[in-house]
Design a protein around this motif. Sequence first.
Motif, PDB file in Angstrom:
ATOM      1  N   ILE A 170       0.847  -1.188   0.000  1.00 36.89           N
ATOM      2  CA  ILE A 170       0.000   0.000   0.000  1.00 36.89           C
ATOM      3  C   ILE A 170       0.882   1.238   0.000  1.00 36.89           C
ATOM      4  CG2 ILE A 170      -1.713   1.302   1.321  1.00 36.89           C
ATOM      5  CD1 ILE A 170      -2.745  -1.394   2.342  1.00 36.89           C
ATOM      6  N   ALA A 171       0.474   2.248  -0.721  1.00 33.67           N
ATOM      7  CA  ALA A 171       1.257   3.477  -0.834  1.00 33.67           C
ATOM      8  C   ALA A 171       1.308   4.220   0.501  1.00 33.67           C
ATOM      9  CB  ALA A 171       0.670   4.361  -1.915  1.00 33.67           C
ATOM     10  N   SER A 172       2.207   5.141   0.563  1.00 37.38           N
ATOM     11  CA  SER A 172       2.499   5.921   1.761  1.00 37.38           C
ATOM     12  C   SER A 172       1.264   6.557   2.401  1.00 37.38           C
ATOM     13  CB  SER A 172       3.482   7.019   1.373  1.00 37.38           C
ATOM     14  OG  SER A 172       3.613   7.953   2.392  1.00 37.38           O
ATOM     15  N   SER A 173       1.347   6.750   3.709  1.00 35.09           N
ATOM     16  CA  SER A 173       0.245   7.375   4.437  1.00 35.09           C
ATOM     17  C   SER A 173       0.020   8.820   4.002  1.00 35.09           C
ATOM     18  CB  SER A 173       0.509   7.318   5.937  1.00 35.09           C
ATOM     19  OG  SER A 173       1.656   8.082   6.251  1.00 35.09           O
ATOM     20  N   VAL A 174       0.985   9.387   3.310  1.00 33.15           N
ATOM     21  CA  VAL A 174       0.819  10.748   2.792  1.00 33.15           C
ATOM     22  C   VAL A 174      -0.424  10.816   1.917  1.00 33.15           C
ATOM     23  CG1 VAL A 174       1.825  12.421   1.182  1.00 33.15           C
ATOM     24  CG2 VAL A 174       3.267  11.318   2.900  1.00 33.15           C
ATOM     25  N   LEU A 175      -0.669   9.759   1.164  1.00 32.65           N
ATOM     26  CA  LEU A 175      -1.807   9.749   0.248  1.00 32.65           C
ATOM     27  C   LEU A 175      -3.135   9.822   0.980  1.00 32.65           C
ATOM     28  CD1 LEU A 175      -0.599   7.090  -2.328  1.00 32.65           C
ATOM     29  CD2 LEU A 175      -0.272   9.567  -2.365  1.00 32.65           C
ATOM     30  N   SER A 176      -3.158   9.355   2.213  1.00 34.99           N
ATOM     31  CA  SER A 176      -4.424   9.367   2.961  1.00 34.99           C
ATOM     32  C   SER A 176      -4.808  10.776   3.398  1.00 34.99           C
ATOM     33  CB  SER A 176      -4.328   8.443   4.172  1.00 34.99           C
ATOM     34  OG  SER A 176      -3.402   8.955   5.108  1.00 34.99           O
ATOM     35  N   GLN A 177      -3.936  11.733   3.197  1.00 31.40           N
ATOM     36  CA  GLN A 177      -4.229  13.114   3.590  1.00 31.40           C
ATOM     37  C   GLN A 177      -4.816  13.927   2.436  1.00 31.40           C
ATOM     38  OE1 GLN A 177      -0.913  14.894   5.665  1.00 31.40           O
ATOM     39  NE2 GLN A 177      -0.267  12.904   6.424  1.00 31.40           N
ATOM     40  N   HIS A 178      -5.263  13.227   1.414  1.00 29.59           N
ATOM     41  CA  HIS A 178      -5.720  13.912   0.208  1.00 29.59           C
ATOM     42  C   HIS A 178      -6.981  14.750   0.396  1.00 29.59           C
ATOM     43  CE1 HIS A 178      -8.230  10.312   0.112  1.00 29.59           C
ATOM     44  NE2 HIS A 178      -9.007  10.909  -0.773  1.00 29.59           N
ATOM     45  N   ARG A 179      -7.801  14.465   1.373  1.00 26.88           N
ATOM     46  CA  ARG A 179      -9.075  15.180   1.532  1.00 26.88           C
ATOM     47  C   ARG A 179      -8.896  16.682   1.764  1.00 26.88           C
ATOM     48  NH1 ARG A 179     -12.453  12.338  -1.109  1.00 26.88           N
ATOM     49  NH2 ARG A 179     -12.756  10.258  -0.311  1.00 26.88           N
ATOM     50  N   LYS A 180      -7.767  17.084   2.285  1.00 19.34           N
ATOM     51  CA  LYS A 180      -7.563  18.518   2.523  1.00 19.34           C
ATOM     52  C   LYS A 180      -7.327  19.294   1.226  1.00 19.34           C
ATOM     53  CE  LYS A 180      -2.734  17.982   3.927  1.00 19.34           C
ATOM     54  NZ  LYS A 180      -1.842  18.102   5.046  1.00 19.34           N
ATOM     55  N   PHE A 181      -7.264  18.579   0.095  1.00 20.99           N
ATOM     56  CA  PHE A 181      -7.054  19.226  -1.196  1.00 20.99           C
ATOM     57  C   PHE A 181      -8.318  19.170  -2.063  1.00 20.99           C
ATOM     58  CE2 PHE A 181      -2.850  17.664   0.131  1.00 20.99           C
ATOM     59  CZ  PHE A 181      -2.150  18.864   0.124  1.00 20.99           C
ATOM     60  N   ALA A 182      -9.485  19.140  -1.440  1.00 20.38           N
ATOM     61  CA  ALA A 182     -10.747  18.984  -2.167  1.00 20.38           C
ATOM     62  C   ALA A 182     -10.957  20.088  -3.196  1.00 20.38           C
ATOM     63  CB  ALA A 182     -11.909  18.964  -1.180  1.00 20.38           C
ATOM     64  N   LEU A 183     -11.644  19.741  -4.263  1.00 17.67           N
ATOM     65  CA  LEU A 183     -11.984  20.666  -5.343  1.00 17.67           C
ATOM     66  C   LEU A 183     -13.490  20.649  -5.571  1.00 17.67           C
ATOM     67  CD1 LEU A 183      -9.274  19.342  -7.753  1.00 17.67           C
ATOM     68  CD2 LEU A 183      -9.374  21.719  -7.022  1.00 17.67           C
ATOM     69  N   LEU A 184     -14.047  21.794  -5.881  1.00 18.99           N
ATOM     70  CA  LEU A 184     -15.445  21.872  -6.295  1.00 18.99           C
ATOM     71  C   LEU A 184     -15.549  21.475  -7.758  1.00 18.99           C
ATOM     72  CD1 LEU A 184     -16.247  25.349  -4.681  1.00 18.99           C
ATOM     73  CD2 LEU A 184     -16.808  23.068  -3.770  1.00 18.99           C
ATOM     74  N   THR A 185     -16.743  21.216  -8.259  1.00 20.00           N
ATOM     75  CA  THR A 185     -16.874  20.922  -9.684  1.00 20.00           C
ATOM     76  C   THR A 185     -16.390  22.134 -10.470  1.00 20.00           C
ATOM     77  OG1 THR A 185     -19.188  21.632  -9.697  1.00 20.00           O
ATOM     78  CG2 THR A 185     -18.778  19.273  -9.481  1.00 20.00           C
ATOM     79  N   ALA A 186     -15.632  21.839 -11.524  1.00 15.07           N
ATOM     80  CA  ALA A 186     -15.057  22.834 -12.437  1.00 15.07           C
ATOM     81  C   ALA A 186     -14.100  23.806 -11.757  1.00 15.07           C
ATOM     82  CB  ALA A 186     -16.158  23.598 -13.163  1.00 15.07           C
ATOM     83  N   GLU A 187     -13.555  23.421 -10.604  1.00  9.73           N
ATOM     84  CA  GLU A 187     -12.564  24.286  -9.953  1.00  9.73           C
ATOM     85  C   GLU A 187     -11.219  24.092 -10.626  1.00  9.73           C
ATOM     86  OE1 GLU A 187     -10.460  25.192  -5.661  1.00  9.73           O
ATOM     87  OE2 GLU A 187     -12.325  24.053  -5.689  1.00  9.73           O
ATOM     88  N   LEU A 188     -10.635  25.217 -11.015  1.00  6.04           N
ATOM     89  CA  LEU A 188      -9.313  25.258 -11.636  1.00  6.04           C
ATOM     90  C   LEU A 188      -8.318  25.672 -10.562  1.00  6.04           C
ATOM     91  CD1 LEU A 188      -7.611  25.314 -14.342  1.00  6.04           C
ATOM     92  CD2 LEU A 188      -8.104  27.777 -14.359  1.00  6.04           C
ATOM     93  N   ARG A 189      -7.188  24.970 -10.507  1.00  6.67           N
ATOM     94  CA  ARG A 189      -6.184  25.296  -9.486  1.00  6.67           C
ATOM     95  C   ARG A 189      -4.794  25.185 -10.108  1.00  6.67           C
ATOM     96  NH1 ARG A 189      -7.061  22.107  -4.091  1.00  6.67           N
ATOM     97  NH2 ARG A 189      -8.885  23.471  -4.087  1.00  6.67           N
ATOM     98  N   ARG A 190      -3.986  26.206  -9.922  1.00 12.65           N
ATOM     99  CA  ARG A 190      -2.597  26.148 -10.382  1.00 12.65           C
ATOM    100  C   ARG A 190      -1.769  25.434  -9.317  1.00 12.65           C
ATOM    101  NH1 ARG A 190       1.854  30.758 -11.611  1.00 12.65           N
ATOM    102  NH2 ARG A 190       3.407  29.286 -12.394  1.00 12.65           N
ATOM    103  N   LEU A 191      -0.927  24.517  -9.766  1.00 13.85           N
ATOM    104  CA  LEU A 191      -0.104  23.764  -8.844  1.00 13.85           C
ATOM    105  C   LEU A 191       1.338  24.234  -8.828  1.00 13.85           C
ATOM    106  CD1 LEU A 191      -1.430  20.143  -9.411  1.00 13.85           C
ATOM    107  CD2 LEU A 191      -2.130  21.821  -7.703  1.00 13.85           C
ATOM    108  N   VAL A 192       1.972  24.277  -9.978  1.00  9.84           N
ATOM    109  CA  VAL A 192       3.377  24.696 -10.048  1.00  9.84           C
ATOM    110  C   VAL A 192       3.550  25.592 -11.244  1.00  9.84           C
ATOM    111  CG1 VAL A 192       5.457  23.554  -9.224  1.00  9.84           C
ATOM    112  CG2 VAL A 192       3.729  22.187 -10.232  1.00  9.84           C
TER     113      VAL A 192
END
Length: 192
Positions: A170-192
């Motif tokens: 199973i992948a790292s526990s870091v992946l389980s913290q994904h909920r804090k990065f939620a997006l609304l429908t059609a939400e655009l977000r710049r990452l890098v």
Amino acid sequence: MEDSGSSSPPAPALFRNKYWILRHGRSIPNERGIIVSSLENGTKPEFGLTPQGVEQARLAGESLRKELEELGVPLDSVKIRYSPFSRTMETAREVAGVLGVPFDTPSCIPWNFGNVILGHHMNCFHMRSSAILIVSHGDPLQIFQAVLKETKENSSFLDEVSDLKKRGMIASSVLSQHRKFALLTAELRRLV
């Protein structure tokens, strides 16, 4: 005499481009309150965008075009990668139209973003492009953001995830913290 200066290692391929993510626009499954997660059903036209979702995608395209212009990024350098589901393909097609990016060309292609998140196909980040838009679903985009955050802090993280996957773990526990990065429908977000 060797230079012992603080030359930092080259940036991982992941950080050599500018990235935006976009969750698909409002879809018919969203309106019906159903989950359509199988590829077999997800690619059916009846599970595409609602009229509101098409409008959301168009507005996201306009937002992205404005950001690209402000950054001086040429529109002909944009690459769009999207999930093959109807709702993400329709979102990507709408954005591509706003940007003037030809849709049925190598500039816009479907791909299994889930495999990228789990450490497969990382060579997709070696693209020679100024801007890459990833159009996908809420959970994969949230997990991608968690991976990206950890990769910024720990440059060997992607290798660690790939190694875990190769060993069937199973992948790292870091992946389980994904909920804090939620997006609304059609939400655009710049990452890098």
